[in-house]
Structures are given as C-alpha cells and as structure tokens.
Design an enzyme around this catalytic site. Sequence first.
Site, PDB file in Angstrom:
ATOM      1  CE  LYS A 141      60.073  25.164  55.832  1.00  6.69           C
ATOM      2  NZ  LYS A 141      59.267  26.222  55.248  1.00  6.69           N
ATOM      3  NE  ARG A 149      51.495  31.459  55.455  1.00  6.53           N
ATOM      4  CZ  ARG A 149      52.335  30.489  55.164  1.00  6.53           C
ATOM      5  NH1 ARG A 149      52.215  29.834  54.043  1.00  6.53           N
ATOM      6  NH2 ARG A 149      53.290  30.160  56.003  1.00  6.53           N
ATOM      7  CG  HIS A 203      56.331  33.734  48.842  1.00  6.64           C
ATOM      8  ND1 HIS A 203      56.413  32.502  48.234  1.00  6.64           N
ATOM      9  CD2 HIS A 203      56.490  33.489  50.167  1.00  6.64           C
ATOM     10  CE1 HIS A 203      56.637  31.563  49.138  1.00  6.64           C
ATOM     11  NE2 HIS A 203      56.669  32.123  50.324  1.00  6.64           N
ATOM     12  CB  SER A 222      56.024  26.758  49.133  1.00  5.55           C
ATOM     13  OG  SER A 222      56.274  28.127  48.937  1.00  5.55           O
TER      14      SER A 222
HETATM   15  P1  ADP Z   1      60.056  29.715  55.510  1.00  5.74           P
HETATM   16  O1  ADP Z   1      60.600  28.352  55.275  1.00  5.74           O
HETATM   17  O2  ADP Z   1      61.060  30.679  56.060  1.00  5.74           O
HETATM   18  O3  ADP Z   1      58.730  29.788  56.232  1.00  5.74           O
HETATM   19  P2  ADP Z   1      58.615  30.324  53.100  1.00  5.74           P
HETATM   20  O4  ADP Z   1      59.198  30.487  51.752  1.00  5.74           O
HETATM   21  O5  ADP Z   1      57.660  29.197  53.308  1.00  5.74           O
HETATM   22  O6  ADP Z   1      59.863  30.239  54.042  1.00  5.74           O
HETATM   23  O7  ADP Z   1      57.917  31.665  53.551  1.00  5.74           O
HETATM   24  C1  ADP Z   1      58.630  32.857  53.641  1.00  5.74           C
HETATM   25  C2  ADP Z   1      57.777  33.888  54.331  1.00  5.74           C
HETATM   26  O8  ADP Z   1      56.645  34.174  53.523  1.00  5.74           O
HETATM   27  C3  ADP Z   1      57.209  33.467  55.684  1.00  5.74           C
HETATM   28  O9  ADP Z   1      57.166  34.601  56.516  1.00  5.74           O
HETATM   29  C4  ADP Z   1      55.833  32.988  55.358  1.00  5.74           C
HETATM   30  O10 ADP Z   1      54.971  33.132  56.475  1.00  5.74           O
HETATM   31  C5  ADP Z   1      55.469  33.948  54.248  1.00  5.74           C
HETATM   32  N1  ADP Z   1      54.448  33.407  53.362  1.00  5.74           N
HETATM   33  C6  ADP Z   1      54.429  32.220  52.733  1.00  5.74           C
HETATM   34  N2  ADP Z   1      53.309  32.062  51.994  1.00  5.74           N
HETATM   35  C7  ADP Z   1      52.584  33.198  52.175  1.00  5.74           C
HETATM   36  C8  ADP Z   1      51.319  33.645  51.722  1.00  5.74           C
HETATM   37  N3  ADP Z   1      50.530  32.896  50.975  1.00  5.74           N
HETATM   38  N4  ADP Z   1      50.908  34.854  52.114  1.00  5.74           N
HETATM   39  C9  ADP Z   1      51.690  35.603  52.932  1.00  5.74           C
HETATM   40  N5  ADP Z   1      52.866  35.249  53.410  1.00  5.74           N
HETATM   41  C10 ADP Z   1      53.329  34.058  53.039  1.00  5.74           C
END
Ligand code: ADP
Length: 163
Positions: free
Chosen positions: A41, A91, A17, A129
């Site tokens: 979630k 990703r 992130h 995450s």
């Molecule tokens: P959501 O539940 O909306 O997917 P996340 O917190 O899991 O929320 O992710 C928020 C955003 O960050 C999403 O667009 C996700 O694809 C991106 N994201 C999560 N992990 C990574 C990572 N390792 N590299 C790049 N983008 C990421």
Amino acid sequence: MSRVVYPGTFDPITNGHLDVVTRALHLFDEVVLAIAADTTKKPLFSLEERKALAEASMGELAGRVQVVIFQGLLIDFVQKQGARAILRGLRAVSDFEFEFQMALMNRKLEDKIETIFLMPKDTYTYLSSTIIKEVGRLGGDISVFVPPVVEAAMRRKFAGERP
Ligand code: ADP
C-alpha cells in the site's frame, strides 16, 4: 503473560481498530499493535507518524498496549514477541477471503500460532482507514470515527490540498 500481535497498516488508526484492541484485552494481558513496514500500500502517513498517532490514541489502554514497527515476515515477529496468536478484525464478508488465505498461509509457516478474529461494534463494521482518508480529504466530519489526535493530524495533512 499472554500476548497477541495485532498487525496492520494503521494508516491511520481508527475507532474500529481501537474497538478490536479493547475486545482483545478481555482475552489477553497485552496487545502488541504491530505496524508493518513492508506493505504494497502507499500510506498517507509515514511509519513514524502512524506509530505516534497509535500511541497517542491509546488512552487508558496504554499500559497494556505496545505499539511497534516491524519488518519482514509476520510469523517471525510473532515468535520473537513470545506471542500466542495473531489478531485481525473482521468487518464484513468482503474481509473474509483475504483473511482466510493469510491465516492459512501463516499456519503453514508456523502451525503453533493461531490467528483469531474479532468483530467490532456494529457501528464500526463499515469503517476503514481508506474511507476515512477519502472523507477527510474532502473535508467531511470524521470526528466520530477516529480519535481526536488523528482527526487533527488529518486536518493538518489535507490543509494544503484544499482550495
Ligand atoms: P491491513 O493493511 O493489514 O488490512 P489495516 O490497518 O487496514 O491493515 O487493518 C488492520 C486490521 O484491522 C485488519 O484485520 C482489518 O480487517 C482490521 N480493521 C480495520 N478497520 C476495522 C474496523 N473498522 N473494525 C474492525 N476491524 C478493522
């Protein structure tokens, strides 16, 4: 002042992130990291914990990143923030379908706001995450994937669970 909203669950924030935020700051003056209160979630960390962890993880980015909790429709929040765009991380191909659907739905709701996608550094492309929580729960070393404050918070969270 150009501003982009980066929405997500951030349960917890990872280096993936933060990599996306850093890249976005090459394009925008400010990033609003928006933690969604409405989610299907079941998060490990509470909203307030996720906000505090994200804020404590910003380091030198802090002056240009605002961490906020938002409720309701994303597009309404983006407009209220006076932002030009929504930021999401991509990703792998597996992210694509859901992101594509969401971007087109948000465009239907408001044609003037674009969704932009940034790809993280290759070493973070397999990072989520969810996987961090799995490894953390089992006592694995997550220190290269999350900021130190997150690692400590995970350790505290799981301390009572392990025999
Ligand atoms: P959501 O539940 O909306 O997917 P996340 O917190 O899991 O929320 O992710 C928020 C955003 O960050 C999403 O667009 C996700 O694809 C991106 N994201 C999560 N992990 C990574 C990572 N390792 N590299 C790049 N983008 C990421």
